[in-house]
Design an enzyme around this catalytic site. Structure first.
Site, PDB file in Angstrom:
ATOM      1  N   ASP A 231      -1.345  -0.224   5.066  1.00 40.35           N
ATOM      2  CA  ASP A 231      -1.758   1.495   5.240  1.00 40.35           C
ATOM      3  C   ASP A 231      -1.035   2.047   6.462  1.00 40.35           C
ATOM      4  O   ASP A 231      -0.524   3.080   6.460  1.00 40.35           O
ATOM      5  CB  ASP A 231      -3.086   1.284   5.159  1.00 40.35           C
ATOM      6  CG  ASP A 231      -3.640   2.767   5.114  1.00 40.35           C
ATOM      7  OD1 ASP A 231      -3.559   3.556   4.373  1.00 40.35           O
ATOM      8  OD2 ASP A 231      -4.360   3.312   6.275  1.00 40.35           O
TER       9      ASP A 231
ATOM     10  N   GLU B 175       2.532   3.776  -4.237  1.00 40.26           N
ATOM     11  CA  GLU B 175       2.058   2.409  -4.617  1.00 40.26           C
ATOM     12  C   GLU B 175       2.945   1.885  -5.424  1.00 40.26           C
ATOM     13  O   GLU B 175       3.325   0.602  -5.211  1.00 40.26           O
ATOM     14  CB  GLU B 175       0.556   2.752  -5.307  1.00 40.26           C
ATOM     15  CG  GLU B 175      -0.580   3.209  -4.478  1.00 40.26           C
ATOM     16  CD  GLU B 175      -1.094   2.558  -3.547  1.00 40.26           C
ATOM     17  OE1 GLU B 175      -0.981   1.257  -3.456  1.00 40.26           O
ATOM     18  OE2 GLU B 175      -2.282   2.892  -2.948  1.00 40.26           O
TER      19      GLU B 175
ATOM     20  N   HIS C  85      -9.168   0.140   2.734  1.00 40.90           N
ATOM     21  CA  HIS C  85     -10.115   0.542   3.814  1.00 40.90           C
ATOM     22  C   HIS C  85     -11.234  -0.150   3.876  1.00 40.90           C
ATOM     23  O   HIS C  85     -12.154   0.409   4.475  1.00 40.90           O
ATOM     24  CB  HIS C  85     -10.118   1.952   3.886  1.00 40.90           C
ATOM     25  CG  HIS C  85      -8.969   2.907   3.505  1.00 40.90           C
ATOM     26  ND1 HIS C  85      -7.869   3.168   4.799  1.00 40.90           N
ATOM     27  CD2 HIS C  85      -8.353   3.670   2.499  1.00 40.90           C
ATOM     28  CE1 HIS C  85      -6.885   3.729   3.988  1.00 40.90           C
ATOM     29  NE2 HIS C  85      -7.198   4.130   2.826  1.00 40.90           N
TER      30      HIS C  85
ATOM     31  N   ASP D 172       0.874  -1.141   0.205  1.00 42.29           N
ATOM     32  CA  ASP D 172      -0.018  -0.040   0.029  1.00 42.29           C
ATOM     33  C   ASP D 172       0.987   1.245  -0.036  1.00 42.29           C
ATOM     34  O   ASP D 172       1.902   1.183   0.335  1.00 42.29           O
ATOM     35  CB  ASP D 172      -0.986   0.175   1.392  1.00 42.29           C
ATOM     36  CG  ASP D 172      -2.159   1.059   0.875  1.00 42.29           C
ATOM     37  OD1 ASP D 172      -2.377   1.380  -0.093  1.00 42.29           O
ATOM     38  OD2 ASP D 172      -2.579   1.244   1.957  1.00 42.29           O
ATOM     39  N   GLY D 173       0.636   2.333  -0.500  1.00 43.64           N
ATOM     40  CA  GLY D 173       0.899   3.509  -0.465  1.00 43.64           C
ATOM     41  C   GLY D 173       0.038   4.464   0.307  1.00 43.64           C
ATOM     42  O   GLY D 173      -0.982   4.432   0.079  1.00 43.64           O
TER      43      GLY D 173
ATOM     44  N   ASP E  46      -4.397  -2.206  -3.154  1.00 41.97           N
ATOM     45  CA  ASP E  46      -5.506  -1.629  -3.457  1.00 41.97           C
ATOM     46  C   ASP E  46      -5.426  -0.662  -4.588  1.00 41.97           C
ATOM     47  O   ASP E  46      -6.311   0.312  -4.603  1.00 41.97           O
ATOM     48  CB  ASP E  46      -6.361  -1.072  -2.223  1.00 41.97           C
ATOM     49  CG  ASP E  46      -5.160  -0.012  -1.326  1.00 41.97           C
ATOM     50  OD1 ASP E  46      -4.336   0.462  -2.143  1.00 41.97           O
ATOM     51  OD2 ASP E  46      -5.594   0.544  -0.472  1.00 41.97           O
TER      52      ASP E  46
END
Length: 150
Positions: free
Chosen positions: A138, A51, A128, A9-10, A73
């Site tokens: 995250d 990302e 999320h 994740d970024g 994501d």
């Protein structure tokens, strides 16, 4: 070929702004599951760059070619690769089909050779939404984003 699960994740506070990335690598050796967490960030970046960095750094950490399932994501990354957009951009000299310049060329040029080295499958998950590893990534990314504020 070793099997690895990678989660990434970024995050970015402002876009551009201070950003961070987080990656979890998981593999099994015998009866033991091994995990490694990686993270980093930059003072001035974008969410899409973070990302990409999460995936680049995760794949770069692998010492030999592996079969890697990447759970992320990022529709930007997943669609760019699985729909073949990035390969078209590269073929056209990093120009998109609408004639605008492709973004993040420096990172795509780092990622593409890694995708050739490893047997990579992408799995998109909604961000999320309670996916445990995505939430952990995250948290890693947000912590790095906060650490890189000026």
């Amino acid at each position: 070929m070793p099997q690895v699960s990678m989660f990434s994740d970024g995050a970015c506070s402002g876009n551009p702004g201070p950003g961070g990335w987080g990656t979890i690598l998981r593999f099994q050796a015998g009866d033991t599951v091994h995990e490694k967490e990686l993270s980093g960030g930059e003072a001035h970046t974008t969410n899409n760059r973070m990302e990409l960095m999460a995936i680049i750094e995760g794949l770069s950490a692998l010492k030999k070619p592996c079969a890697v399932t990447i759970t992320t994501d990022s529709k930007y990354v997943v669609d760019s690769i699985t729909k073949g957009w990035v390969y078209g951009w590269k073929k056209r000299g990093w120009v998109k089909s609408d004639k605008s310049p492709a973004l993040n060329v420096d990172l795509w040029e780092r990622l593409l050779p890694l995708l050739e080295r490893h047997d990579v499958t992408f799995c998109w998950v909604k961000g999320h939404a309670g996916h445990p590893e995505n939430e952990r990534c995250d948290r890693l990314a947000v912590a790095q984003s906060q650490a890189h504020r000026k």
